[in-house]
Design a protein around this motif. Structure first.
Motif, short mmCIF file in Angstrom:
data_model
loop_
_atom_site.label_atom_id
_atom_site.label_comp_id
_atom_site.label_asym_id
_atom_site.label_seq_id
_atom_site.Cartn_x
_atom_site.Cartn_y
_atom_site.Cartn_z
N GLU A 89 2.49 -6.94 -7.84
CA GLU A 89 2.96 -6.39 -9.13
C GLU A 89 2.30 -5.04 -9.41
O GLU A 89 2.97 -4.07 -9.78
CB GLU A 89 2.67 -7.34 -10.29
N GLU A 90 0.99 -5.00 -9.23
CA GLU A 90 0.29 -3.73 -9.51
C GLU A 90 0.73 -2.65 -8.54
O GLU A 90 0.94 -1.50 -8.93
CB GLU A 90 -1.24 -3.92 -9.45
N PRO B 153 -12.21 6.09 -6.01
CA PRO B 153 -11.30 5.14 -6.67
C PRO B 153 -10.21 4.62 -5.72
O PRO B 153 -9.97 5.19 -4.66
CB PRO B 153 -10.66 5.99 -7.77
N ARG B 154 -9.59 3.54 -6.16
CA ARG B 154 -8.45 3.02 -5.41
C ARG B 154 -7.40 4.14 -5.28
O ARG B 154 -7.36 5.04 -6.12
CB ARG B 154 -7.84 1.83 -6.16
N ALA B 155 -6.58 4.06 -4.25
CA ALA B 155 -5.68 5.19 -4.03
C ALA B 155 -4.39 4.77 -3.35
O ALA B 155 -4.34 3.74 -2.67
CB ALA B 155 -6.37 6.25 -3.17
N PHE C 155 -0.86 1.21 -0.95
CA PHE C 155 -1.81 1.12 -2.04
C PHE C 155 -3.11 0.56 -1.47
O PHE C 155 -3.16 -0.60 -1.05
CB PHE C 155 -1.26 0.22 -3.15
N HIS C 156 -4.15 1.41 -1.43
CA HIS C 156 -5.43 1.00 -0.84
C HIS C 156 -6.32 0.40 -1.92
O HIS C 156 -6.91 1.13 -2.72
CB HIS C 156 -6.12 2.21 -0.20
N ASP C 157 -6.35 -0.92 -1.94
CA ASP C 157 -7.12 -1.61 -2.98
C ASP C 157 -8.12 -2.54 -2.29
O ASP C 157 -9.13 -2.08 -1.79
CB ASP C 157 -6.14 -2.35 -3.90
#
Lengths: 102, 254
Positions: B167-168, B45-47, B83-85
């Motif tokens: 924002e996220e 998952p994203r992390a 934030f690794h997206d």
């Protein structure tokens, strides 16, 4: 946390090191004797080797909360343990610690 | 003939495994059991990753992470929370004594970031290195980088932002003062960019990886040859994942 016998205080500071990174300090100190009881150094700086930060935290226990003495002590720890900071330096660390007293 | 380095591509693996793999490579390369290695990876998952010196509770909104299914992990490198997206993450592991790696840490940041800059150039993006650890394009950050040196071996990892949702990102990070959150978000939007922002279209992970491969090959005058983890590295990855990076003891230690 305040204890009438030891006058133990806890404080926190957030300090942007000039030309460096963001330093966050949690300090427990003896207000009467002006000494560090406990110290947690966090932030987005770099230190080589990384484990050195715990060594600095330990070696600064019981240090006097005076800028010149702190800087001298931190520089000595840096020299004796071949620590390299990036985005942080002895002056910045001392100033971040002392900001907890304001 | 150019020197041959190993290229690993590991898409969509967990934060814990990603950080464990970097450390496993560091151990094996420090013992001379594998060649210098460049890895391109993504997170599922994203992390959120935080720097070695950061306080997890002060930086990361753990409840928001749980609600959004976002993992969190402490890195072995310093630096800030990421934030690794939608990004390509790279790592390079190479002996400190290698003639392509400056002894001086700041110079070596510049050199390794040079590979990323050349890679971005292959995508049509002009960028430059800004000390301590950023790469900027049109005045905005597109890549953050962090380096450690252990056992006479350099590990540097970093991100290339492919798209960004500020924002996220801020819903997952702790903001010291909620009153200035909106201002902080608009400031960061002004200061951060992505491949998609600059080119005005989505670019795939493999296209960014191909560009970065060329960037590393040009910067270091080597051939990157696609390989796999050694058995030793696979075992170490599993060990480090289970014993460090997925544990409360490691992630909550500061």
């Amino acid at each position: 946390m305040q204890n009438k016998c030891n006058i133990a205080m806890q404080s926190h500071s957030i300090y942007k090191v000039p030309d460096g990174k963001l330093l966050k300090i949690t300090l427990e100190y003896d207000e009467e004797k002006n000494l560090i009881n406990n110290l947690k150094i966090t932030g987005d700086f770099f230190a080589y080797p990384e484990e050195a930060i715990e060594l600095i935290e330990n070696k600064l226990k019981n240090s006097l909360l005076k800028r010149d003495e702190l800087i001298e002590k931190i520089n000595l720890i840096i020299k004796n343990n071949q620590i390299e900071f990036i985005g942080l330096n002895a002056e910045g660390l001392a100033d971040g610690i002392l900001m907890c007293l304001k | 003939m150019n020197e041959e380095w190993r290229l690993l591509i590991t898409e969509d693996i967990s934060a814990y495994k990603n950080m464990a793999m970097d450390r496993a490579e560091l151990v094996s390369i420090s013992k001379g059991n594998a060649p210098p290695t460049v890895r391109f990876f993504s997170w599922k998952p994203r992390a959120i990753s935080i720097g070695y010196f950061q306080s997890l509770k002060e930086e990361v909104n753990l409840e928001a992470c749980r609600n959004l299914g976002v993992d969190y992990v402490r890195r072995i490198t310093g630096g800030g929370a990421v934030f690794h997206d939608k990004e390509l993450t790279y790592s390079i592991v190479i002996p400190e004594s290698h003639n392509q790696i400056p002894k001086n840490i700041m110079e070596s940041y510049g050199r390794i970031c040079g590979a990323i800059i050349k890679g971005l150039n292959h995508l049509g993006i002009k960028s430059s290195y800004v000390p301590i650890n950023d790469i900027i394009s049109s005045g905005k950050k597109i890549s953050g980088n962090a380096q450690t040196r252990k056992a006479k071996t350099v590990l540097q990892h970093g991100t290339i932002l492919m798209d960004v949702d500020v924002e996220e990102m801020f819903s997952l990070l702790i903001v010291p003062n909620e009153k200035i959150k909106d201002k902080l978000i608009s400031d960061v939007k002004e200061r951060v960019t992505s491949v998609k922002d600059i080119l005005g279209k989505n670019i795939s992970f493999s296209d960014v990886a191909n560009a970065m491969k060329k960037g590393f090959e040009e910067e270091f005058d080597v051939n990157l040859s696609k390989g796999a983890l050694t058995d030793e590295e696979k075992d170490l990855t599993e060990k480090f994942e289970n014993e460090f990076f997925s544990t409360k003891m490691w992630n909550h230690r500061r």
